[in-house]
Design an enzyme around this catalytic site. Sequence first.
Site, PDB file in Angstrom:
ATOM      1  N   TYR A 140     -57.777  99.370  18.767  1.00  0.00           N
ATOM      2  CA  TYR A 140     -58.881 100.327  18.896  1.00  0.00           C
ATOM      3  C   TYR A 140     -59.223 100.969  17.550  1.00  0.00           C
ATOM      4  O   TYR A 140     -60.349 101.394  17.327  1.00  0.00           O
ATOM      5  CB  TYR A 140     -58.518 101.440  19.885  1.00  0.00           C
ATOM      6  CG  TYR A 140     -58.896 101.160  21.322  1.00  0.00           C
ATOM      7  CD1 TYR A 140     -58.444 100.020  21.968  1.00  0.00           C
ATOM      8  CD2 TYR A 140     -59.700 102.055  22.030  1.00  0.00           C
ATOM      9  CE1 TYR A 140     -58.778  99.776  23.287  1.00  0.00           C
ATOM     10  CE2 TYR A 140     -60.037 101.820  23.347  1.00  0.00           C
ATOM     11  CZ  TYR A 140     -59.568 100.672  23.972  1.00  0.00           C
ATOM     12  OH  TYR A 140     -59.904 100.444  25.278  1.00  0.00           O
ATOM     13  N   ASP A 218     -49.776  89.227  30.334  1.00  0.00           N
ATOM     14  CA  ASP A 218     -50.416  88.406  31.379  1.00  0.00           C
ATOM     15  C   ASP A 218     -49.572  88.431  32.657  1.00  0.00           C
ATOM     16  O   ASP A 218     -50.081  88.607  33.765  1.00  0.00           O
ATOM     17  CB  ASP A 218     -50.694  86.971  30.896  1.00  0.00           C
ATOM     18  CG  ASP A 218     -49.507  86.327  30.197  1.00  0.00           C
ATOM     19  OD1 ASP A 218     -48.492  87.013  29.939  1.00  0.00           O
ATOM     20  OD2 ASP A 218     -49.586  85.118  29.897  1.00  0.00           O
ATOM     21  N   ASP A 242     -55.271  99.936  28.504  1.00  0.00           N
ATOM     22  CA  ASP A 242     -56.625 100.140  29.041  1.00  0.00           C
ATOM     23  C   ASP A 242     -56.837  99.201  30.225  1.00  0.00           C
ATOM     24  O   ASP A 242     -57.292  99.618  31.292  1.00  0.00           O
ATOM     25  CB  ASP A 242     -57.653  99.860  27.935  1.00  0.00           C
ATOM     26  CG  ASP A 242     -59.082 100.017  28.442  1.00  0.00           C
ATOM     27  OD1 ASP A 242     -59.354 101.008  29.130  1.00  0.00           O
ATOM     28  OD2 ASP A 242     -59.914  99.124  28.159  1.00  0.00           O
ATOM     29  N   ASP A 246     -56.625 100.011  34.708  1.00  0.00           N
ATOM     30  CA  ASP A 246     -57.697  99.739  35.675  1.00  0.00           C
ATOM     31  C   ASP A 246     -57.179  98.886  36.833  1.00  0.00           C
ATOM     32  O   ASP A 246     -57.532  99.104  37.989  1.00  0.00           O
ATOM     33  CB  ASP A 246     -58.894  99.029  35.008  1.00  0.00           C
ATOM     34  CG  ASP A 246     -59.982 100.017  34.594  1.00  0.00           C
ATOM     35  OD1 ASP A 246     -59.625 101.139  34.179  1.00  0.00           O
ATOM     36  OD2 ASP A 246     -61.178  99.667  34.684  1.00  0.00           O
TER      37      ASP A 246
HETATM   38  C1  IPM Z   1     -60.663 104.580  29.168  1.00  0.00           C
HETATM   39  C2  IPM Z   1     -62.017 104.080  28.798  1.00  0.00           C
HETATM   40  C3  IPM Z   1     -62.191 104.224  27.298  1.00  0.00           C
HETATM   41  C4  IPM Z   1     -61.178 103.339  26.622  1.00  0.00           C
HETATM   42  C5  IPM Z   1     -63.603 103.955  26.769  1.00  0.00           C
HETATM   43  C6  IPM Z   1     -64.650 104.750  27.506  1.00  0.00           C
HETATM   44  C7  IPM Z   1     -63.698 104.187  25.297  1.00  0.00           C
HETATM   45  O1  IPM Z   1     -62.192 102.774  29.233  1.00  0.00           O
HETATM   46  O2  IPM Z   1     -60.371 105.779  28.920  1.00  0.00           O
HETATM   47  O3  IPM Z   1     -59.852 103.827  29.722  1.00  0.00           O
HETATM   48  O4  IPM Z   1     -61.396 102.138  26.443  1.00  0.00           O
HETATM   49  O5  IPM Z   1     -60.123 103.869  26.241  1.00  0.00           O
HETATM   50 MN    MN Z   2     -60.517 101.992  30.445  1.00  0.00          MN
END
Ligand code: IPM
Ligand code: MN
Length: 364
Positions: A140, A218, A242, A246
């Site tokens: 990042y 993975d 990240d 999710d």
């Molecule tokens: C998160 C989001 C952020 C990230 C974006 C909005 C920059 O996806 O907080 O997980 O990638 O960290």
């Molecule tokens: Mn995210």
Amino acid sequence: MFKITLLPGDGIGTEVVNSAVKVLKLIGERFNTEFEFNTQLIGGSSYDVNGTPLTDEVLGECYNSDVVFLGAVGGPKWEDLPHNLKPEAALLKLRKALGLYANLRPAKVYTPMLSYSSLKDEVLKGTDVMIVRELTGGIYFGQPRGYDEEKGFNTMIYSKEEVERIARTAFELARLRNKKVTSVDKANVLEVSQFWRKVVIEVHKNYPDIQLNHMYVDNAAMQIVRDPKQFDVLVTSNLFGDILSDIAAMITGSLGMLPSASLGSKYALYEPVHGSAPDIAGKNMANPIAAISSVSMMLKYSFQMDKAAEVLETAIESVLEKGYRTKDISKDEDNLVSTDEMTNKIIEEFEKIFAKEALNVFTL
Ligand code: IPM
Ligand code: MN
């Protein structure tokens, strides 16, 4: 007194931050603590007024407060802006400027929500994972980065100190939980991951009471949906974290349920993991649970108000138990409620539990 900078941001950010503030005001009253709120702009709403998604003044306000509470940033309106003016850039800048290197994203199952996930009940039951994502390093922020007509490139880089401190965070957290850490990397391909693994093993020598294992990212992605119960604390780099967080959101049934804390050595920021959801913004439809649950993390990690945090968590669970659901988590038979109604239900439940507990203390 605690000073809280509120950054509602864009889309549903404003609505869920309002819910969080309502809850905090009540908790302040019940637990005799004063919270001082200071609302500032961030993201697209800051860009529209100031031509930048985060001003130095707002950053200054954040430096001047005990904690920052953020709603969400982003939306189609600002999608075509150059990289450094996009709402998301504000969030990244804020994380870096406040030194928030440890991002805690807990994914646990609320029992009444078991059948709402895309995963089977028996796979989910009893799951309680804490994802610890490194937040201020890795690909990042690595240099060099860029693109031209012929190529695009980013750099995944980690220093020893960066890996050491996030590893320590993970081991310390595990000590208060089930004493197990899984470090996730891609050491079969990437040197940066081989280095990460080596440093984690080194730090682990100071935590002989904690069990450590390593997993390729993975495989970890698959294991999270195959058998999430095997995990306690999962520690990983910025990009892998990240993605995995999710995936882990599906454990709770909706991204609208997932809270987060971003901690550094001096500052702390709390925010729901979900985005700005422009399609439902302003409609009083958003799920405030991720934001309210982030309040609970704030009480616990920044204010040492563990009891208040616990009562709040119980209140959320109890409202879900009673079948109240916002649109994102509703099925036909449910009692569909708005953002405000869900917030008020949680507040009502909080009051009930609080009164009962106070009575217990009194009669003891
Ligand atoms: C998160 C989001 C952020 C990230 C974006 C909005 C920059 O996806 O907080 O997980 O990638 O960290
Ligand atoms: Mn995210």
